[in-house]
Motif scaffolding. Structure first.
Motif, PDB file in Angstrom:
ATOM      1  N   PRO A  45      -3.312  -1.066  -7.738  1.00  0.00           N
ATOM      2  CA  PRO A  45      -3.168   0.143  -6.931  1.00  0.00           C
ATOM      3  C   PRO A  45      -3.968  -0.005  -5.638  1.00  0.00           C
ATOM      4  N   LEU A  46      -3.522   0.673  -4.610  1.00  0.00           N
ATOM      5  CA  LEU A  46      -4.215   0.697  -3.328  1.00  0.00           C
ATOM      6  C   LEU A  46      -4.506   2.140  -2.947  1.00  0.00           C
ATOM      7  N   PHE A  47      -5.487   2.323  -2.082  1.00  0.00           N
ATOM      8  CA  PHE A  47      -5.711   3.637  -1.495  1.00  0.00           C
ATOM      9  C   PHE A  47      -6.145   3.468  -0.049  1.00  0.00           C
ATOM     10  N   ARG A  48      -5.794   4.455   0.759  1.00  0.00           N
ATOM     11  CA  ARG A  48      -6.183   4.463   2.169  1.00  0.00           C
ATOM     12  C   ARG A  48      -6.951   5.744   2.442  1.00  0.00           C
ATOM     13  N   THR A  49      -8.058   5.621   3.165  1.00  0.00           N
ATOM     14  CA  THR A  49      -8.851   6.790   3.502  1.00  0.00           C
ATOM     15  C   THR A  49      -9.659   6.502   4.754  1.00  0.00           C
ATOM     16  N   ASP A  50     -10.255   7.530   5.307  1.00  0.00           N
ATOM     17  CA  ASP A  50     -11.220   7.379   6.391  1.00  0.00           C
ATOM     18  C   ASP A  50     -12.605   7.453   5.766  1.00  0.00           C
ATOM     19  N   TYR A  51     -13.365   6.373   5.883  1.00  0.00           N
ATOM     20  CA  TYR A  51     -14.628   6.260   5.168  1.00  0.00           C
ATOM     21  C   TYR A  51     -15.812   6.391   6.116  1.00  0.00           C
ATOM     22  N   ARG A  52     -16.786   7.201   5.697  1.00  0.00           N
ATOM     23  CA  ARG A  52     -18.039   7.317   6.450  1.00  0.00           C
ATOM     24  C   ARG A  52     -18.965   6.175   6.056  1.00  0.00           C
ATOM     25  N   LEU A  53     -19.242   5.303   6.998  1.00  0.00           N
ATOM     26  CA  LEU A  53     -20.071   4.142   6.710  1.00  0.00           C
ATOM     27  C   LEU A  53     -21.498   4.524   6.341  1.00  0.00           C
ATOM     28  N   ASP A  54     -21.919   5.725   6.739  1.00  0.00           N
ATOM     29  CA  ASP A  54     -23.287   6.156   6.459  1.00  0.00           C
ATOM     30  C   ASP A  54     -23.382   6.956   5.162  1.00  0.00           C
ATOM     31  N   MET A  55     -22.315   6.954   4.344  1.00  0.00           N
ATOM     32  CA  MET A  55     -22.255   7.806   3.163  1.00  0.00           C
ATOM     33  C   MET A  55     -23.433   7.593   2.218  1.00  0.00           C
ATOM     34  N   SER A  56     -23.861   6.360   2.053  1.00  0.00           N
ATOM     35  CA  SER A  56     -24.898   6.059   1.061  1.00  0.00           C
ATOM     36  C   SER A  56     -26.313   6.185   1.616  1.00  0.00           C
ATOM     37  N   LEU A  57     -26.456   6.525   2.904  1.00  0.00           N
ATOM     38  CA  LEU A  57     -27.797   6.622   3.478  1.00  0.00           C
ATOM     39  C   LEU A  57     -28.518   7.858   2.951  1.00  0.00           C
TER      40      LEU A  57
END
Length: 420
Positions: free
Chosen positions: A93-105
């Protein structure tokens, strides 16, 4: 090496029509070149072909079809397959999204990320094409069970190259493999290194071995303080009534509300990748075909918690839990749910329970060990990708998770391949 390079000779990707089931026997080797095909929906692949690659998995065609139907906001689900002629030999399966690169900060860095997101969003928000699903805890890539190791490696190369081609066609800059466990990483790392991917640690999977004949034997495996704590908590939960069902018809809204209440009480938020829509619970339970169970807990007739799990031959995947507050604390519902699922496994001779991610400190006290997990990623621009490789470790989720930080070196990690 020449044979591995030949694995990359996939034909250009296009949107494929629905393919009928292919019922030939699995081949031990493959004839090159292989063809990777992108599918806008998993339903463009025959159910029996997909399930042949994921034999024994509760997260099968029906599960991913349910996930696709109930995709979280901001997530577009699809699939990719690798073919030898017209025979499907690998898929994911694949998924596409807009990801916040700072999410884990976290800590002092989090305000910096938030400021950048408000004022310079293009620096921290990036379209990503991911292999896997936000609604799984392990990267699901299936292979024809008859493939040799070399043939599987060729199929994997073709799959990765196919994902890269689709990302290029859609102008998606970032490619990722979500939640690759250490067992899979043992053979995936070399091919992915060769394609320019790097990796960071993500949230590990808690896994509980249950080689016990009954509940008393399980409790005896825990520390004396943990045994005493569980018994006290269960005595205070005597009013809780447990029910197991294979349907949530009529209580869908209550289930969704309990999940959202529990999510609001969690320590961390992982954005769209942690968003479970209300329709997910309904779609999974309706399409599970006996592979799912929901455990319900009531007090004086009121639903106060649920626990949805997927059932495999020798493993239970505890997917999502929801609890009502303050009843969760008053009746120790976390421990009620835990012991009910342990009993469920023991009564059926199931020897592994996988209670997922987060709450590691408590799960370690309850006997769990942790399977390491990784995210592999690359930027398609060869000039930018080195910066991702350099700064990627700053985005590691496992370094930011409070429970893992508290456990430190005492975190009970498993050796690779020590659990299913």
């Amino acid at each position: 090496m020449a044979r591995l390079q030949a694995c990359l000779e996939t034909t250009p990707l296009g949107t494929s029509p629905h393919l009928p089931a292919h019922r030939g026997k699995s081949s031990m080797t493959v004839r090159l070149p292989l063809t990777a095909r992108y599918f806008p929906t998993i339903t463009d692949i025959a159910r029996e072909d997909w399930n042949r690659l994921f034999a024994g998995h509760a997260e099968d065609f029906d599960y991913f079809r349910a996930c696709e139907t109930a995709a979280p906001n901001g997530i577009a689900a699809s699939a990719i397959g690798v073919f030898e002629g017209e025979r499907l030999i690998a898929a994911a399966p694949l998924f596409r999204t807009d990801y916040r690169l700072d999410m884990s900060l976290e800590g002092r860095l989090k305000p910096v990320g938030d400021w950048l997101h408000r004022n310079l969003p293009n620096l921290v928000v990036m379209p990503v094409l991911g292999i896997g699903s936000p609604l799984t805890e392990e990267c699901p890539i299936g292979f024809d069970p008859g493939l040799t190791h070399m043939a599987r490696t060729c199929a994997f190369y073709a799959l990765i190259k196919g994902v890269e081609q689709h990302a290029a066609a859609e102008k998606i800059p970032l490619i990722a493999l979500k939640d690759v466990t250490d067992r899979a990483a043992e053979w995936m790392t070399a091919p992915l290194d060769g394609r320019g991917f790097c990796r960071v640690g993500t949230l590990p999977l808690a896994t509980l071995a249950l080689p016990f004949k009954d509940e008393a034997e399980y409790l005896a495996s825990l520390s004396a303080s943990m045994r005493s704590d569980i018994r006290k908590k269960l005595r205070r939960a005597e009013k809780v009534e447990i029910e197991y069902r294979t349907s949530i018809d009529g209580i869908e809204e209550e289930i969704a509300a309990l999940f959202q209440e529990t999510r609001a009480n969690r320590k961390a938020d992982y954005g769209d990748l942690d968003n479970v829509p209300e329709s997910y619970f309904r779609e999974v339970m309706r399409n599970a075909k006996g592979n799912a169970v929901v455990m319900l807990a009531r007090v004086d007739g009121q639903l106060v918690s649920f626990n949805i799990a997927l059932i495999e031959n020798d493993r239970v995947l505890a997917k999502y839990i929801g609890m009502r507050y303050p009843a969760a604390r008053e009746h120790n519902l976390y421990f009620v749910n835990w012991m009910a699922m342990v009993r469920f496994c023991l009564e059926r001779g199931i020897t592994w329970m996988q209670p997922g991610q987060t709450s590691y400190r408590q799960k370690a006290r309850l006997g769990c060990r942790l399977k390491r997990s990784y995210v592999y990623f690359k930027h398609r621009n060869p000039l930018i990708n080195p910066f991702f490789q350099l700064f990627g470790p700053m985005m590691a989720f496992d370094k930011m998770e409070p429970d893992l930080q508290e456990l430190g070196d005492s975190a009970p990690y498993l050796e690779p391949g020590a659990a299913p």
